[in-house]
Scaffold this motif. Structure first.
Motif, PDB file in Angstrom:
ATOM      1  N   GLY A   1       0.800  -1.225   0.000  1.00 18.73           N
ATOM      2  CA  GLY A   1       0.000   0.000   0.000  1.00 18.73           C
ATOM      3  C   GLY A   1       0.829   1.269   0.000  1.00 18.73           C
ATOM      4  N   TYR A   2       2.147   1.129  -0.001  1.00 15.92           N
ATOM      5  CA  TYR A   2       3.024   2.306   0.062  1.00 15.92           C
ATOM      6  C   TYR A   2       3.169   2.902  -1.336  1.00 15.92           C
ATOM      7  N   ALA A   3       2.768   4.147  -1.482  1.00 12.29           N
ATOM      8  CA  ALA A   3       2.649   4.714  -2.839  1.00 12.29           C
ATOM      9  C   ALA A   3       3.782   5.669  -3.212  1.00 12.29           C
ATOM     10  N   HIS A   4       4.798   5.827  -2.340  1.00 13.19           N
ATOM     11  CA  HIS A   4       5.785   6.887  -2.597  1.00 13.19           C
ATOM     12  C   HIS A   4       7.004   6.430  -3.380  1.00 13.19           C
ATOM     13  N   CYS A   5       7.120   5.129  -3.648  1.00 15.37           N
ATOM     14  CA  CYS A   5       8.320   4.661  -4.336  1.00 15.37           C
ATOM     15  C   CYS A   5       8.006   4.441  -5.818  1.00 15.37           C
ATOM     16  N   GLU A   6       8.705   5.210  -6.659  1.00 16.68           N
ATOM     17  CA  GLU A   6       8.481   5.159  -8.108  1.00 16.68           C
ATOM     18  C   GLU A   6       8.690   3.758  -8.695  1.00 16.68           C
ATOM     19  N   LEU A   7       9.569   2.968  -8.049  1.00 13.32           N
ATOM     20  CA  LEU A   7       9.906   1.660  -8.596  1.00 13.32           C
ATOM     21  C   LEU A   7       8.668   0.779  -8.718  1.00 13.32           C
ATOM     22  N   LYS A   8       7.714   1.012  -7.835  1.00 14.12           N
ATOM     23  CA  LYS A   8       6.503   0.191  -7.804  1.00 14.12           C
ATOM     24  C   LYS A   8       5.784   0.232  -9.161  1.00 14.12           C
ATOM     25  N   ARG A   9       5.804   1.415  -9.778  1.00 13.58           N
ATOM     26  CA  ARG A   9       5.071   1.577 -11.041  1.00 13.58           C
ATOM     27  C   ARG A   9       5.621   0.699 -12.152  1.00 13.58           C
ATOM     28  N   GLY A  10       6.952   0.519 -12.162  1.00 14.29           N
ATOM     29  CA  GLY A  10       7.556  -0.247 -13.258  1.00 14.29           C
ATOM     30  C   GLY A  10       7.657  -1.730 -12.968  1.00 14.29           C
ATOM     31  N   ALA A  11       7.320  -2.139 -11.748  1.00 13.95           N
ATOM     32  CA  ALA A  11       7.525  -3.548 -11.381  1.00 13.95           C
ATOM     33  C   ALA A  11       6.259  -4.371 -11.633  1.00 13.95           C
ATOM     34  N   ARG A  12       6.479  -5.653 -11.941  1.00 13.80           N
ATOM     35  CA  ARG A  12       5.318  -6.531 -12.107  1.00 13.80           C
ATOM     36  C   ARG A  12       4.792  -7.004 -10.764  1.00 13.80           C
ATOM     37  N   ASN A  13       5.708  -7.274  -9.845  1.00 13.46           N
ATOM     38  CA  ASN A  13       5.318  -7.864  -8.557  1.00 13.46           C
ATOM     39  C   ASN A  13       6.068  -7.218  -7.414  1.00 13.46           C
ATOM     40  N   LEU A  14       5.435  -7.251  -6.265  1.00 15.72           N
ATOM     41  CA  LEU A  14       6.127  -6.944  -5.007  1.00 15.72           C
ATOM     42  C   LEU A  14       6.882  -8.213  -4.612  1.00 15.72           C
ATOM     43  N   VAL A  15       8.180  -8.055  -4.361  1.00 11.38           N
ATOM     44  CA  VAL A  15       8.996  -9.211  -3.953  1.00 11.38           C
ATOM     45  C   VAL A  15       9.277  -9.038  -2.464  1.00 11.38           C
ATOM     46  N   PHE A  16       8.550  -9.768  -1.640  1.00 11.00           N
ATOM     47  CA  PHE A  16       8.633  -9.534  -0.200  1.00 11.00           C
ATOM     48  C   PHE A  16       9.660 -10.456   0.456  1.00 11.00           C
ATOM     49  N   SER A  17       9.489 -11.761   0.292  1.00 17.00           N
ATOM     50  CA  SER A  17      10.411 -12.681   0.973  1.00 17.00           C
ATOM     51  C   SER A  17      10.219 -14.088   0.450  1.00 17.00           C
ATOM     52  N   ASP A  18      11.112 -14.951   0.862  1.00 15.68           N
ATOM     53  CA  ASP A  18      10.958 -16.388   0.602  1.00 15.68           C
ATOM     54  C   ASP A  18      11.598 -17.112   1.779  1.00 15.68           C
ATOM     55  N   GLY A  19      11.334 -18.385   1.885  1.00 14.36           N
ATOM     56  CA  GLY A  19      11.949 -19.167   2.947  1.00 14.36           C
ATOM     57  C   GLY A  19      11.056 -19.292   4.160  1.00 14.36           C
ATOM     58  N   VAL A  20      11.708 -19.517   5.288  1.00 14.83           N
ATOM     59  CA  VAL A  20      10.987 -19.860   6.515  1.00 14.83           C
ATOM     60  C   VAL A  20      10.955 -18.646   7.457  1.00 14.83           C
ATOM     61  N   PRO A  21       9.794 -18.022   7.629  1.00 12.89           N
ATOM     62  CA  PRO A  21       9.735 -16.910   8.585  1.00 12.89           C
ATOM     63  C   PRO A  21      10.091 -17.436   9.974  1.00 12.89           C
TER      64      PRO A  21
END
Ligand code: URA
Length: 253
Positions: free
Chosen positions: A83-103
Protein backbone atom coordinates in the motif's frame (compact mmCIF):
# COMPACT_ATOMS: atom_id res chain seq x y z
CA UNK A 1 -1.83 -11.89 -33.38
CA UNK A 2 -1.29 -15.09 -35.45
CA UNK A 3 1.11 -15.05 -38.42
CA UNK A 4 -1.63 -14.65 -41.11
CA UNK A 5 -3.07 -11.65 -39.34
CA UNK A 6 0.43 -10.26 -38.87
CA UNK A 7 1.33 -10.47 -42.58
CA UNK A 8 -2.09 -9.16 -43.63
CA UNK A 9 -1.69 -6.20 -41.26
CA UNK A 10 1.85 -5.55 -42.49
CA UNK A 11 0.78 -5.49 -46.17
CA UNK A 12 -2.17 -3.20 -45.32
CA UNK A 13 0.25 -0.84 -43.60
CA UNK A 14 2.70 -0.95 -46.54
CA UNK A 15 -0.21 -0.20 -48.92
CA UNK A 16 -1.27 2.83 -46.87
CA UNK A 17 2.31 4.16 -46.80
CA UNK A 18 2.41 3.65 -50.58
CA UNK A 19 -0.71 5.84 -50.83
CA UNK A 20 1.02 8.60 -48.89
CA UNK A 21 -0.25 7.96 -45.34
CA UNK A 22 3.00 8.72 -43.54
CA UNK A 23 1.65 10.18 -40.29
CA UNK A 24 -0.32 8.75 -37.35
CA UNK A 25 -3.62 10.61 -36.98
CA UNK A 26 -6.11 9.93 -34.17
CA UNK A 27 -9.80 9.14 -34.72
CA UNK A 28 -10.89 12.29 -32.84
CA UNK A 29 -9.84 15.75 -34.09
CA UNK A 30 -7.58 17.80 -31.77
CA UNK A 31 -8.23 21.53 -31.38
CA UNK A 32 -4.71 22.92 -31.06
CA UNK A 33 -6.08 26.42 -30.27
CA UNK A 34 -7.83 25.16 -27.13
CA UNK A 35 -6.53 26.86 -23.98
CA UNK A 36 -5.43 24.11 -21.54
CA UNK A 37 -6.96 24.23 -18.03
CA UNK A 38 -4.71 25.91 -15.46
CA UNK A 39 -2.30 23.55 -13.65
CA UNK A 40 -3.31 22.76 -10.05
CA UNK A 41 -1.68 25.05 -7.53
CA UNK A 42 1.18 23.40 -5.58
CA UNK A 43 0.39 22.58 -1.94
CA UNK A 44 2.05 25.36 0.09
CA UNK A 45 4.77 24.18 2.45
CA UNK A 46 4.48 25.25 6.05
CA UNK A 47 7.05 27.90 6.92
CA UNK A 48 9.03 27.19 10.05
CA UNK A 49 11.17 29.86 11.75
CA UNK A 50 14.29 28.38 10.10
CA UNK A 51 12.85 28.02 6.59
CA UNK A 52 10.23 26.14 4.56
CA UNK A 53 9.44 22.55 5.48
CA UNK A 54 7.66 19.97 3.32
CA UNK A 55 4.22 19.06 4.67
CA UNK A 56 4.61 16.06 7.00
CA UNK A 57 2.32 13.86 4.97
CA UNK A 58 4.61 14.40 1.96
CA UNK A 59 7.75 13.07 3.63
CA UNK A 60 8.11 9.59 2.09
CA UNK A 61 10.45 8.36 4.82
CA UNK A 62 8.11 9.48 7.61
CA UNK A 63 5.18 7.81 5.83
CA UNK A 64 7.23 4.62 5.46
CA UNK A 65 8.24 4.69 9.12
CA UNK A 66 4.64 5.08 10.32
CA UNK A 67 3.38 2.32 7.99
CA UNK A 68 6.17 -0.10 8.95
CA UNK A 69 5.88 0.50 12.67
CA UNK A 70 2.12 -0.09 12.59
CA UNK A 71 2.60 -3.59 11.13
CA UNK A 72 2.28 -6.21 13.86
CA UNK A 73 3.26 -9.28 11.84
CA UNK A 74 4.86 -10.22 8.51
CA UNK A 75 1.62 -10.41 6.47
CA UNK A 76 0.69 -6.95 7.79
CA UNK A 77 4.14 -5.65 6.83
CA UNK A 78 3.74 -7.08 3.33
CA UNK A 79 0.34 -5.39 3.05
CA UNK A 80 1.85 -2.10 4.30
CA UNK A 81 4.53 -2.29 1.60
CA UNK A 82 1.94 -3.10 -1.05
CA UNK A 83 0.00 0.00 0.00
CA UNK A 84 3.02 2.31 0.06
CA UNK A 85 2.65 4.71 -2.84
CA UNK A 86 5.78 6.89 -2.60
CA UNK A 87 8.32 4.66 -4.34
CA UNK A 88 8.48 5.16 -8.11
CA UNK A 89 9.91 1.66 -8.60
CA UNK A 90 6.50 0.19 -7.80
CA UNK A 91 5.07 1.58 -11.04
CA UNK A 92 7.56 -0.25 -13.26
CA UNK A 93 7.53 -3.55 -11.38
CA UNK A 94 5.32 -6.53 -12.11
CA UNK A 95 5.32 -7.86 -8.56
CA UNK A 96 6.13 -6.94 -5.01
CA UNK A 97 9.00 -9.21 -3.95
CA UNK A 98 8.63 -9.53 -0.20
CA UNK A 99 10.41 -12.68 0.97
CA UNK A 100 10.96 -16.39 0.60
CA UNK A 101 11.95 -19.17 2.95
CA UNK A 102 10.99 -19.86 6.52
CA UNK A 103 9.74 -16.91 8.59
CA UNK A 104 11.33 -17.16 12.01
CA UNK A 105 14.38 -19.09 10.72
CA UNK A 106 17.67 -18.59 12.57
CA UNK A 107 19.30 -17.13 9.44
CA UNK A 108 17.92 -14.12 7.56
CA UNK A 109 19.58 -13.13 4.29
CA UNK A 110 19.26 -9.57 3.05
CA UNK A 111 20.02 -8.99 -0.63
CA UNK A 112 19.79 -5.94 -2.82
CA UNK A 113 16.77 -5.85 -5.11
CA UNK A 114 14.78 -8.14 -7.39
CA UNK A 115 16.03 -8.73 -10.91
CA UNK A 116 13.99 -9.80 -13.93
CA UNK A 117 13.30 -13.35 -12.73
CA UNK A 118 12.42 -12.28 -9.21
CA UNK A 119 10.11 -9.56 -10.54
CA UNK A 120 8.35 -12.12 -12.69
CA UNK A 121 7.94 -14.70 -9.92
CA UNK A 122 7.45 -12.38 -6.97
CA UNK A 123 10.18 -14.17 -4.96
CA UNK A 124 13.73 -13.10 -4.07
CA UNK A 125 16.80 -14.84 -5.46
CA UNK A 126 15.23 -17.17 -8.02
CA UNK A 127 17.48 -16.29 -10.99
CA UNK A 128 21.09 -17.36 -11.60
CA UNK A 129 22.42 -15.56 -8.54
CA UNK A 130 19.68 -17.20 -6.48
CA UNK A 131 20.62 -20.65 -7.76
CA UNK A 132 24.20 -20.01 -6.69
CA UNK A 133 22.96 -18.76 -3.31
CA UNK A 134 21.00 -22.01 -2.85
CA UNK A 135 24.15 -24.02 -3.63
CA UNK A 136 26.18 -21.97 -1.17
CA UNK A 137 23.59 -22.50 1.56
CA UNK A 138 23.37 -26.21 0.72
CA UNK A 139 27.12 -26.51 1.24
CA UNK A 140 26.62 -25.72 4.93
CA UNK A 141 23.36 -27.68 5.25
CA UNK A 142 21.04 -24.69 5.06
CA UNK A 143 18.15 -24.17 2.68
CA UNK A 144 15.30 -21.76 2.09
CA UNK A 145 12.91 -24.70 2.38
CA UNK A 146 14.00 -25.55 5.94
CA UNK A 147 16.28 -23.07 7.64
CA UNK A 148 16.70 -19.68 5.98
CA UNK A 149 14.53 -16.61 5.46
CA UNK A 150 15.36 -14.28 2.54
CA UNK A 151 14.48 -10.71 1.65
CA UNK A 152 15.93 -7.70 -0.18
CA UNK A 153 16.50 -4.04 0.63
CA UNK A 154 14.17 -3.05 -2.23
CA UNK A 155 10.96 -5.00 -2.85
CA UNK A 156 10.52 -3.73 -6.42
CA UNK A 157 12.82 -4.23 -9.38
CA UNK A 158 14.78 -1.13 -10.43
CA UNK A 159 14.52 -0.50 -14.19
CA UNK A 160 17.25 -2.27 -16.17
CA UNK A 161 18.57 -3.59 -12.83
CA UNK A 162 20.22 -0.24 -12.13
CA UNK A 163 21.66 0.40 -8.67
CA UNK A 164 19.22 1.48 -5.96
CA UNK A 165 19.18 5.26 -5.45
CA UNK A 166 19.96 6.60 -1.96
CA UNK A 167 16.43 7.97 -1.62
CA UNK A 168 14.97 4.56 -2.51
CA UNK A 169 17.09 2.89 0.15
CA UNK A 170 16.03 5.58 2.66
CA UNK A 171 12.34 4.96 1.91
CA UNK A 172 12.64 1.21 2.24
CA UNK A 173 14.85 1.20 5.33
CA UNK A 174 11.97 1.48 7.84
CA UNK A 175 10.28 -1.52 6.19
CA UNK A 176 13.53 -3.49 6.23
CA UNK A 177 14.18 -2.71 9.90
CA UNK A 178 10.65 -3.77 10.81
CA UNK A 179 11.03 -6.87 8.65
CA UNK A 180 14.08 -7.90 10.68
CA UNK A 181 12.33 -7.17 13.97
CA UNK A 182 9.28 -9.24 13.02
CA UNK A 183 11.23 -12.15 11.48
CA UNK A 184 13.54 -12.05 14.52
CA UNK A 185 16.44 -14.18 13.20
CA UNK A 186 19.48 -15.15 15.30
CA UNK A 187 21.87 -13.87 12.62
CA UNK A 188 21.78 -11.67 9.54
CA UNK A 189 23.71 -12.37 6.34
CA UNK A 190 24.15 -9.10 4.47
CA UNK A 191 24.94 -9.74 0.84
CA UNK A 192 26.58 -7.09 -1.29
CA UNK A 193 27.28 -3.39 -1.01
CA UNK A 194 23.74 -2.04 -1.18
CA UNK A 195 22.58 -4.22 1.68
CA UNK A 196 25.66 -3.10 3.65
CA UNK A 197 24.70 0.49 2.91
CA UNK A 198 21.14 -0.06 4.13
CA UNK A 199 22.04 -2.01 7.29
CA UNK A 200 25.52 -0.84 8.26
CA UNK A 201 25.49 2.65 6.75
CA UNK A 202 28.66 1.90 4.78
CA UNK A 203 29.94 0.16 1.68
CA UNK A 204 33.18 -1.59 0.80
CA UNK A 205 32.22 -5.26 0.75
CA UNK A 206 35.77 -6.39 -0.01
CA UNK A 207 36.89 -4.99 3.35
CA UNK A 208 33.68 -5.66 5.29
CA UNK A 209 33.06 -9.27 4.28
CA UNK A 210 33.70 -11.99 6.76
CA UNK A 211 33.89 -9.69 9.81
CA UNK A 212 31.04 -10.21 12.25
CA UNK A 213 29.31 -7.00 13.25
CA UNK A 214 25.90 -5.90 14.59
CA UNK A 215 22.93 -4.70 12.56
CA UNK A 216 19.52 -3.91 14.05
CA UNK A 217 20.64 -5.56 17.27
CA UNK A 218 21.56 -8.84 15.54
CA UNK A 219 24.94 -10.44 14.86
CA UNK A 220 25.55 -9.86 11.17
CA UNK A 221 28.07 -11.05 8.61
CA UNK A 222 28.58 -9.21 5.32
CA UNK A 223 29.30 -11.49 2.35
CA UNK A 224 29.95 -11.14 -1.35
CA UNK A 225 26.79 -11.01 -3.44
CA UNK A 226 26.29 -14.23 -5.44
CA UNK A 227 25.96 -12.14 -8.62
CA UNK A 228 29.47 -10.83 -7.91
CA UNK A 229 30.68 -14.40 -7.42
CA UNK A 230 29.23 -15.36 -10.81
CA UNK A 231 31.33 -12.62 -12.38
CA UNK A 232 34.38 -13.25 -10.19
CA UNK A 233 34.60 -16.98 -9.48
CA UNK A 234 37.99 -16.52 -7.79
CA UNK A 235 36.19 -14.75 -4.91
CA UNK A 236 34.33 -17.99 -4.07
CA UNK A 237 37.28 -18.88 -1.89
CA UNK A 238 36.48 -15.96 0.47
CA UNK A 239 32.76 -16.73 0.25
CA UNK A 240 33.46 -20.27 1.38
CA UNK A 241 35.41 -18.97 4.39
CA UNK A 242 32.44 -16.74 5.28
CA UNK A 243 30.01 -19.64 4.96
CA UNK A 244 32.15 -21.71 7.33
CA UNK A 245 32.17 -18.80 9.76
CA UNK A 246 28.36 -18.68 9.57
CA UNK A 247 28.14 -22.41 10.14
CA UNK A 248 30.40 -22.19 13.20
CA UNK A 249 28.35 -19.30 14.61
CA UNK A 250 25.13 -21.26 14.28
CA UNK A 251 26.72 -24.31 15.89
CA UNK A 252 28.17 -22.35 18.82
CA UNK A 253 25.43 -19.78 19.29
N1 URA B 1 19.89 -10.06 -6.42
C1 URA B 1 19.43 -9.65 -5.23
O1 URA B 1 20.10 -8.93 -4.51
N2 URA B 1 18.23 -10.06 -4.86
C2 URA B 1 17.47 -10.86 -5.58
O2 URA B 1 16.38 -11.19 -5.16
C3 URA B 1 17.98 -11.27 -6.83
C4 URA B 1 19.19 -10.86 -7.23
Amino acid sequence: MDSVEYHAALSALAWQVELGADECIGDAPVNRYDVPPPAPKPVPATVAPDGPVAPRSEDPVAVARAAAEAAQDLPALKAALAGYAHCELKRGARNLVFSDGVPGARVMIVGEAPGRDEDREGKPFVGRAGQLLDKMLGAIDLSREASVYITNVLPWRPPQNRDPKPEEIAMMQPFLYRHIALADPDVLVIVGNHACQALLGKRGITRLRGDWTQAQGKPAIPMFHPAYLLRNPAAKREAWADLLSLKARLRDG
